[in-house]
Design a protein around this motif. Structure first.
Motif, PDB file in Angstrom:
ATOM      1  N   ALA A  64      34.648  34.968  23.802  1.00 22.01           N
ATOM      2  CA  ALA A  64      35.811  34.543  23.017  1.00 22.01           C
ATOM      3  C   ALA A  64      36.130  33.073  23.234  1.00 22.01           C
ATOM      4  O   ALA A  64      37.125  32.563  22.725  1.00 22.01           O
ATOM      5  N   SER A  65      35.295  32.421  24.039  1.00 15.41           N
ATOM      6  CA  SER A  65      35.483  30.993  24.292  1.00 15.41           C
ATOM      7  C   SER A  65      34.100  30.417  24.592  1.00 15.41           C
ATOM      8  O   SER A  65      33.249  31.109  25.164  1.00 15.41           O
ATOM      9  N   ILE A 118      46.610  33.838  20.480  1.00 14.23           N
ATOM     10  CA  ILE A 118      46.774  34.559  21.746  1.00 14.23           C
ATOM     11  C   ILE A 118      46.658  36.064  21.482  1.00 14.23           C
ATOM     12  O   ILE A 118      46.837  36.523  20.344  1.00 14.23           O
ATOM     13  N   ASN A 176      36.127  47.726  33.244  1.00 10.29           N
ATOM     14  CA  ASN A 176      37.103  47.020  34.093  1.00 10.29           C
ATOM     15  C   ASN A 176      37.035  47.534  35.520  1.00 10.29           C
ATOM     16  O   ASN A 176      36.679  48.681  35.758  1.00 10.29           O
ATOM     17  N   THR A 177      37.429  46.671  36.450  1.00  9.40           N
ATOM     18  CA  THR A 177      37.594  47.113  37.840  1.00  9.40           C
ATOM     19  C   THR A 177      38.667  48.205  37.831  1.00  9.40           C
ATOM     20  O   THR A 177      39.571  48.179  36.997  1.00  9.40           O
ATOM     21  N   GLN A 226      34.055  34.533  34.850  1.00  6.62           N
ATOM     22  CA  GLN A 226      32.864  34.962  34.087  1.00  6.62           C
ATOM     23  C   GLN A 226      31.533  34.718  34.812  1.00  6.62           C
ATOM     24  O   GLN A 226      30.698  35.621  34.855  1.00  6.62           O
ATOM     25  N   TYR A 265      44.747  47.145  35.161  1.00  5.75           N
ATOM     26  CA  TYR A 265      44.256  46.927  33.795  1.00  5.75           C
ATOM     27  C   TYR A 265      43.464  48.147  33.313  1.00  5.75           C
ATOM     28  O   TYR A 265      43.552  48.544  32.149  1.00  5.75           O
ATOM     29  N   ASP A 303      41.692  49.290  38.493  1.00  2.47           N
ATOM     30  CA  ASP A 303      43.036  48.886  38.933  1.00  2.47           C
ATOM     31  C   ASP A 303      44.017  48.977  37.771  1.00  2.47           C
ATOM     32  O   ASP A 303      43.806  49.748  36.839  1.00  2.47           O
ATOM     33  N   LEU A 321      36.783  38.195  29.854  1.00  2.00           N
ATOM     34  CA  LEU A 321      37.266  37.902  31.209  1.00  2.00           C
ATOM     35  C   LEU A 321      37.690  36.443  31.260  1.00  2.00           C
ATOM     36  O   LEU A 321      37.185  35.634  30.476  1.00  2.00           O
ATOM     37  N   PRO A 322      38.582  36.080  32.193  1.00  2.00           N
ATOM     38  CA  PRO A 322      38.929  34.656  32.317  1.00  2.00           C
ATOM     39  C   PRO A 322      37.675  33.811  32.543  1.00  2.00           C
ATOM     40  O   PRO A 322      36.750  34.255  33.236  1.00  2.00           O
ATOM     41  N   ASP A 323      37.666  32.610  31.973  1.00  2.00           N
ATOM     42  CA  ASP A 323      36.480  31.753  32.073  1.00  2.00           C
ATOM     43  C   ASP A 323      36.074  31.514  33.530  1.00  2.00           C
ATOM     44  O   ASP A 323      34.877  31.443  33.837  1.00  2.00           O
ATOM     45  N   TYR A 345      40.305  43.840  30.209  1.00  2.00           N
ATOM     46  CA  TYR A 345      41.368  44.434  29.379  1.00  2.00           C
ATOM     47  C   TYR A 345      42.674  43.653  29.571  1.00  2.00           C
ATOM     48  O   TYR A 345      43.728  44.211  29.777  1.00  2.00           O
ATOM     49  N   GLY A 346      42.546  42.312  29.506  1.00  2.00           N
ATOM     50  CA  GLY A 346      43.726  41.452  29.652  1.00  2.00           C
ATOM     51  C   GLY A 346      44.286  41.076  28.292  1.00  2.00           C
ATOM     52  O   GLY A 346      44.323  41.895  27.370  1.00  2.00           O
ATOM     53  N   ASN A 347      44.688  39.811  28.147  1.00  2.00           N
ATOM     54  CA  ASN A 347      45.310  39.337  26.894  1.00  2.00           C
ATOM     55  C   ASN A 347      44.438  39.622  25.679  1.00  2.00           C
ATOM     56  O   ASN A 347      44.862  40.252  24.720  1.00  2.00           O
ATOM     57  N   GLN A 348      43.200  39.113  25.739  1.00  2.00           N
ATOM     58  CA  GLN A 348      42.297  39.292  24.600  1.00  2.00           C
ATOM     59  C   GLN A 348      41.701  40.698  24.584  1.00  2.00           C
ATOM     60  O   GLN A 348      41.575  41.313  23.526  1.00  2.00           O
TER      61      GLN A 348
HETATM   62  P1  NDP Z   1      42.899  37.529  31.082  1.00  2.00           P
HETATM   63  O1  NDP Z   1      43.302  36.667  32.241  1.00  2.00           O
HETATM   64  O2  NDP Z   1      44.003  38.171  30.332  1.00  2.00           O
HETATM   65  O3  NDP Z   1      41.848  38.627  31.604  1.00  2.00           O
HETATM   66  C1  NDP Z   1      42.241  39.592  32.450  1.00  2.00           C
HETATM   67  C2  NDP Z   1      41.100  40.597  32.549  1.00  2.00           C
HETATM   68  O4  NDP Z   1      40.050  40.034  33.353  1.00  2.00           O
HETATM   69  C3  NDP Z   1      41.534  41.855  33.204  1.00  2.00           C
HETATM   70  O5  NDP Z   1      40.842  42.936  32.643  1.00  2.00           O
HETATM   71  C4  NDP Z   1      41.118  41.629  34.653  1.00  2.00           C
HETATM   72  O6  NDP Z   1      40.871  42.827  35.320  1.00  2.00           O
HETATM   73  C5  NDP Z   1      39.795  40.910  34.458  1.00  2.00           C
HETATM   74  N1  NDP Z   1      39.447  40.156  35.658  1.00  2.00           N
HETATM   75  C6  NDP Z   1      40.123  39.121  36.209  1.00  2.00           C
HETATM   76  N2  NDP Z   1      39.507  38.698  37.327  1.00  2.00           N
HETATM   77  C7  NDP Z   1      38.423  39.483  37.479  1.00  2.00           C
HETATM   78  C8  NDP Z   1      37.379  39.537  38.447  1.00  2.00           C
HETATM   79  N3  NDP Z   1      37.312  38.672  39.452  1.00  2.00           N
HETATM   80  N4  NDP Z   1      36.428  40.487  38.291  1.00  2.00           N
HETATM   81  C9  NDP Z   1      36.453  41.345  37.261  1.00  2.00           C
HETATM   82  N5  NDP Z   1      37.416  41.354  36.294  1.00  2.00           N
HETATM   83  C10 NDP Z   1      38.381  40.432  36.414  1.00  2.00           C
HETATM   84  O7  NDP Z   1      41.924  36.695  30.134  1.00  2.00           O
HETATM   85  P2  NDP Z   1      42.160  36.307  28.611  1.00  2.00           P
HETATM   86  O8  NDP Z   1      42.208  37.540  27.792  1.00  2.00           O
HETATM   87  O9  NDP Z   1      43.268  35.302  28.512  1.00  2.00           O
HETATM   88  O10 NDP Z   1      40.816  35.510  28.314  1.00  2.00           O
HETATM   89  C11 NDP Z   1      39.605  36.199  28.040  1.00  2.00           C
HETATM   90  C12 NDP Z   1      38.696  35.276  27.252  1.00  2.00           C
HETATM   91  O11 NDP Z   1      39.308  35.000  25.991  1.00  2.00           O
HETATM   92  C13 NDP Z   1      38.446  33.921  27.912  1.00  2.00           C
HETATM   93  O12 NDP Z   1      37.133  33.519  27.599  1.00  2.00           O
HETATM   94  C14 NDP Z   1      39.434  33.015  27.204  1.00  2.00           C
HETATM   95  O13 NDP Z   1      39.035  31.654  27.203  1.00  2.00           O
HETATM   96  C15 NDP Z   1      39.381  33.607  25.792  1.00  2.00           C
HETATM   97  N6  NDP Z   1      40.545  33.333  24.958  1.00  2.00           N
HETATM   98  C16 NDP Z   1      41.800  33.561  25.446  1.00  2.00           C
HETATM   99  C17 NDP Z   1      42.902  33.339  24.646  1.00  2.00           C
HETATM  100  C18 NDP Z   1      44.288  33.670  25.122  1.00  2.00           C
HETATM  101  O14 NDP Z   1      45.192  33.532  24.338  1.00  2.00           O
HETATM  102  N7  NDP Z   1      44.506  34.107  26.348  1.00  2.00           N
HETATM  103  C19 NDP Z   1      42.771  32.820  23.277  1.00  2.00           C
HETATM  104  C20 NDP Z   1      41.401  32.703  22.840  1.00  2.00           C
HETATM  105  C21 NDP Z   1      40.342  32.942  23.668  1.00  2.00           C
HETATM  106  P3  NDP Z   1      41.209  43.027  36.874  1.00  2.00           P
HETATM  107  O15 NDP Z   1      42.186  41.971  37.290  1.00  2.00           O
HETATM  108  O16 NDP Z   1      41.745  44.386  36.871  1.00  2.00           O
HETATM  109  O17 NDP Z   1      39.907  42.909  37.577  1.00  2.00           O
END
Ligand code: NDP
Length: 342
Positions: free
Chosen positions: A108-109, A134, A49-50, A87, A54, A52, A82-84, A27-30
């Motif tokens: 998403a990537s 974004i 989500n974990t 994943q 988010y 916390d 999730l961040p690449d 539940y981050g950016n995307q």
């Molecule tokens: P974010 O960094 O915003 O993601 C954060 C999310 O990932 C939170 O929900 C966080 O939850 C969770 N997370 C982070 N670390 C962990 C972990 N170790 N275990 C479990 N959950 C975790 O990512 P984006 O939204 O930027 O990117 C997501 C996807 O979208 C990627 O594939 C990216 O390449 C793609 N994308 C991103 C774009 C962008 O503009 N940012 C544009 C197009 C595609 P918590 O920390 O609470 O665990």
């Protein structure tokens, strides 16, 4: 030519998702932007989500939130947002056990699947829905009824309707609004062009803007004037928007004739055969997987080179002047606006 879907034609594909349980993992950016837009389209979404901050944010937005493994088990269509870098681990331990045949997993990537860091099992559909936007933009544009481009693809098509599902997700997250589109691509192609942009024009622009500031300051221009002129005014963003709307060369019409003459006489000098050779090398490093291997090794080593390079980049003397200027302008320090998803 790639297949392309626009406007209402794309919007209609949302029907492919009706009646299917969606789980947004992350539940981050995307994640936040896509989950909110999917819900506004009338779809039911569970967030994984974990437990916390988010997760708390998803709960505050009114979503049902569950631990990742539980949300993955519940969803028929999993959107892995999730961040690449995280994943591979999360996929293996928390998502893979839930991926029984007939399910769909969407990314998403293209990076992790294209470079073999995530390997979905046989019998599931594997979709790509990669926004060229974004998260904050995805949400804001949807609120304005406007769309954005996405690349869509189907890496595995066990059900025979994987592309249809990818188009449904593209429509559900709002790509089909005015001006948006979906373009057929693949995990490999998406990962390649994304990395290529990051390694070439985007990286070179940052380096060149820094060098421009240093050159002006060395020549006696005040740091404030140099930094504002070069990037801090935001004009660069306006030029980017004009390029997107009017085209790379046609946008020149918005500049003065003096500026156009300067562009046309001086600009091409920066892109000689040496630079083209560098571009081809950057592409080759991506295509032969050497960049992906290098980045994986760096992550496994705890990011020593990454941290050192960031430290050096931050040590450029003119950035102290940037800091003072940004504080004077209220962009940093107390009261500065927080960046986030709308
Ligand atoms: P974010 O960094 O915003 O993601 C954060 C999310 O990932 C939170 O929900 C966080 O939850 C969770 N997370 C982070 N670390 C962990 C972990 N170790 N275990 C479990 N959950 C975790 O990512 P984006 O939204 O930027 O990117 C997501 C996807 O979208 C990627 O594939 C990216 O390449 C793609 N994308 C991103 C774009 C962008 O503009 N940012 C544009 C197009 C595609 P918590 O920390 O609470 O665990």
């Amino acid at each position: 030519m790639a297949r392309i879907w626009t406007g209402e034609e794309l919007g209609r594909h949302v029907a492919a998702l009706r009646g299917r349980r969606l789980a947004v993992i992350g539940y981050g950016n995307q994640g936040r932007a896509q989950a909110l837009n999917l819900r506004d389209t009338g779809l039911k979404v569970t967030v994984g989500n974990t437990d916390d901050a988010y997760a708390a944010s998803a709960g505050a937005d009114g979503f049902e939130v569950a631990p990742i493994a539980e949300a993955a088990a519940h969803g028929e269509i999993l959107l892995v947002l999730l961040p690449d870098e995280v994943q591979p681990g999360v996929f293996e331990h928390e998502i893979l056990p839930a991926l029984s045949p007939g399910r769909t997993v969407s990314f998403a990537s293209g990076y992790t699947v294209a470079f073999g860091l995530v390997r979905p099992p046989e019998g599931v559909d594997v979709c790509l829905v990669a926004p060229r936007m974004i998260g904050r933009g995805i949400r804001q544009l949807a609120l304005e009824g406007r769309g954005f481009p996405v690349l869509v693809g189907a890496e595995a098509n066990a059900s025979g309707r994987a592309l249809e599902t990818a188009l449904g997700i593209a429509a559900g997250i709002g790509a089909g609004g005015a001006g948006g589109c979906a373009v057929e691509s693949s995990f490999r192609e998406e990962a390649t062009i994304d990395l290529f942009s990051e390694h070439t024009w985007a990286a070179a622009t940052v380096a060149l803007l820094g060098a421009c500031c240093e050159t002006l300051i060395e020549a006696g221009v005040s740091p404030e004037a140099a930094i504002l002129e070069t990037y801090a005014s935001g004009e660069i963003g306006e030029i980017g928007r004009a390029i997107a709307e009017l085209g790379l060369v046609e946008q020149l019409a918005l500049h003065s004739t003096t500026s156009q003459y300067g562009h046309l006489t001086r600009g091409p000098e920066y892109v000689g055969e040496q630079v083209r050779a560098k571009l081809r090398r950057a592409l080759a490093e991506i295509q032969d997987d050497s960049f992906a291997r290098e980045w994986t090794a760096e992550q496994r080593a705890g990011l020593p080179r990454f941290r050192e390079l960031l430290r050096r980049a931050r040590a450029a003397p003119f950035l102290q002047q940037e800091d003072s200027l940004y504080r004077r302008l209220g962009r940093r320090g107390e009261g500065a606006e927080r960046q986030g998803t709308t």
